[in-house]
Design an enzyme around this catalytic site. Structure first.
Site, PDB file in Angstrom:
ATOM      1  CB  VAL A   1     -33.854   6.430  11.977  1.00 31.33           C
ATOM      2  CG1 VAL A   1     -32.776   5.723  12.788  1.00 31.33           C
ATOM      3  CG2 VAL A   1     -33.675   6.157  10.494  1.00 31.33           C
TER       4      VAL A   1
ATOM      5  NE  ARG B   1     -36.156  -4.702   4.529  1.00 31.22           N
ATOM      6  CZ  ARG B   1     -36.756  -5.885   4.348  1.00 31.22           C
ATOM      7  NH1 ARG B   1     -36.971  -6.320   3.118  1.00 31.22           N
ATOM      8  NH2 ARG B   1     -37.159  -6.593   5.389  1.00 31.22           N
TER       9      ARG B   1
ATOM     10  N   GLY C   1     -38.167  -2.463 -13.205  1.00 30.91           N
ATOM     11  CA  GLY C   1     -39.273  -1.549 -12.960  1.00 30.91           C
ATOM     12  C   GLY C   1     -38.946  -0.144 -13.438  1.00 30.91           C
TER      13      GLY C   1
ATOM     14  CB  CYS D   1     -32.445   5.342   1.855  1.00 31.30           C
ATOM     15  SG  CYS D   1     -33.058   5.498   3.542  1.00 31.30           S
TER      16      CYS D   1
ATOM     17  CE  LYS E   1     -30.227  10.897   2.915  1.00 30.50           C
ATOM     18  NZ  LYS E   1     -30.604  11.158   4.312  1.00 30.50           N
TER      19      LYS E   1
END
Length: 461
Positions: free
Chosen positions: A30, A175, A274, A281, A284
């Site tokens: 980030v 993302r 899937g 992310c 968590k």
């Protein structure tokens, strides 16, 4: 006349950018994307990173992790002089009006966020505050109430000394693998502040991004971030549950997915069957949200179900492998994919990290290929499964990884897997079997070549 006014406004905006200094604390995913992006937009950005090895690499223009296009923007910012890096926070606090906090908030064993690094930052900011006003912007993912606690922590560390600052929550929606695109093309910008004027001021930093800007309270911004990730996780677990039903009736989950997604209220994004979600992310934040609900005596049953469904995907995939092969002991199995998804080298919470050890314990030998994640996976195995080194072979060539293999197991969704010559791979394998955990290949094409093809939510052989 209108064009002239617009041009004057553009010139004024660029002039303001040259004067504004933005500080970034933490050069992770980030922090580094935010720093490189704001520098490209014309701001002067000062980044503080405590990890000396990482800092050394970044100063040389070397990105410490793989993220498409980030290296280019990093180098551009350094060469332009708008992006610089430091180890000590004092200069950043002294010079920058806007201070973005982008440090890690890992999950502890009790599924709550570890606030250790945020507390350190609060203390260091407190020790370096002078009389000039600061806007401290928390970009780290945090539970609701963190912004208010962060402000209280700074005041505590000031020990009665005056301090002129405001805390803002500005959650990120980047993302991995698409972070640069998402930075420059945000779907929305959320700014949490109890002071509307400060929220409006922060919004001016992003005034030319062309995205909706919503100014809300501190806690509302923090909840929006957690709720957004929980909703995405819920969509994935939803379609995976439907995939289980699809297989029972020999149906094609892709047709079902399309039929559901044609409803404009639903759509097809994050509605892909899937082996479950991973990464830094969704798992968590889902666990943390469950913990928050429990802390406030709110029933988290919906989110617990999402987590349970996702956890079950590993055993479902393992059973699919066993059913397809009959026996896996002493067989070579090729795993394509150890990063949690395509376009990243991040292996955190990757489903492959759970699948591979289970297969080794069953007596299989594993050939592993991933376009970017092999180095991180090697370190992971050495740390967590040192006794498995003779059973796991890391291979840097996708064709070589299939030699004498009994099956290819696809566990993430790199485009490279779609482009390889499957006729060649068919000849290299001992038994041409593909078990596609991401549903990225065309079942009929694989069958035409001669493969036995198994996927999620389909029963085509």
């Amino acid at each position: 006349m209108v064009l002239l006014k617009e041009k004057l406004k553009e010139i004024e905006t660029e002039s303001i950018k040259k004067e504004v200094k933005v500080g970034i604390i933490g050069a992770g995913y980030v922090g580094l994307v935010t720093a490189a992006g704001l520098a490209y937009k014309g701001y002067h950005v000062l980044v503080v990173e405590k990890d000396k090895e990482k800092l050394k690499k970044i100063k040389q223009g070397i990105c410490p992790f793989y993220e498409p296009d980030l290296q280019r923007y990093l180098l551009e910012g350094i060469e332009s002089g708008r992006l610089s890096f430091r180890e000590n926070i004092s200069e950043l606090v002294s010079e920058c009006r806007y201070i973005f906090v982008c440090v890690g908030t890992p999950i502890k064993d009790d599924s709550t966020y570890d606030m250790y690094y945020l507390d350190i930052v609060a203390k260091e900011i407190a020790n370096n505050l002078k009389n000039n006003f600061k806007v401290i912007i928390i970009r780290s993912t945090v539970p609701p109430g963190t912004g208010r606690w962060f402000k209280k922590a700074i005041l505590r560390y000031r020990r009665g000394l005056t301090a002129s600052f405001e805390v803002v929550s500005m959650p990120e929606f980047l993302r991995e693998g698409n972070a640069i695109y998402d930075f420059f093309n945000p779907s929305r910008i959320i700014i949490g502040s109890d002071n509307y004027d400060i929220g409006k001021e922060v919004s001016e930093l992003y005034s030319d991004f062309g995205a909706p800007i919503l100014i809300v309270s501190l806690e509302e911004a923090e909840i929006i971030k957690l709720a957004s990730n929980a909703f995405l996780a819920m969509r994935i677990s939803f379609i995976n549950s439907i995939a289980n039903l699809s297989e029972v009736f020999d149906s094609n989950i892709e047709n079902i997915r399309l039929g559901i997604g044609l409803d404009p209220r639903i759509g097809t994004e994050f509605l892909k069957a899937g082996i479950g979600f991973g990464g830094s992310c969704l798992p968590k934040d889902l666990s943390a949200l469950i913990s928050v609900f429990n802390n406030y005596q709110i029933n988290p049953i919906l989110f617990e179900a999402v987590k349970i469904i996702n956890d079950e995907r590993i055993d479902i995939f393992i059973n699919k492998i066993k059913k397809a092969l009959w026996n896996i002991k002493n067989k070579i199995l090729t795993v394509w994919g150890v990063s949690f998804k395509a376009n990243t080298d991040d292996i955190r919470e990757s489903p492959a990290l759970k699948i591979i050890p289970k297969l080794v314990q069953e007596g299989a030998f594993i050939n592993v290929y991933d376009p970017k994640g092999l180095h991180n996976f090697q370190n992971y195995v050495q740390k967590n499964y040192p006794n498995f080194s003779n059973s796991i072979k890391l291979i840097e060539n996708i064709y070589e990884s299939t030699v004498n293999s009994s099956a290819i197991l696809i566990t993430n969704d790199w485009d490279e897997y779609k482009r390889v010559n499957y006729y060649n791979i068919y000849e290299l394998m001992e038994t041409p079997i593909i078990i596609d955990g991401r549903n990225i290949l065309n079942p009929l094409e694989m069958k035409e070549i001669g493969f036995e093809y198994y996927s999620i939510g389909n029963n085509i052989r």
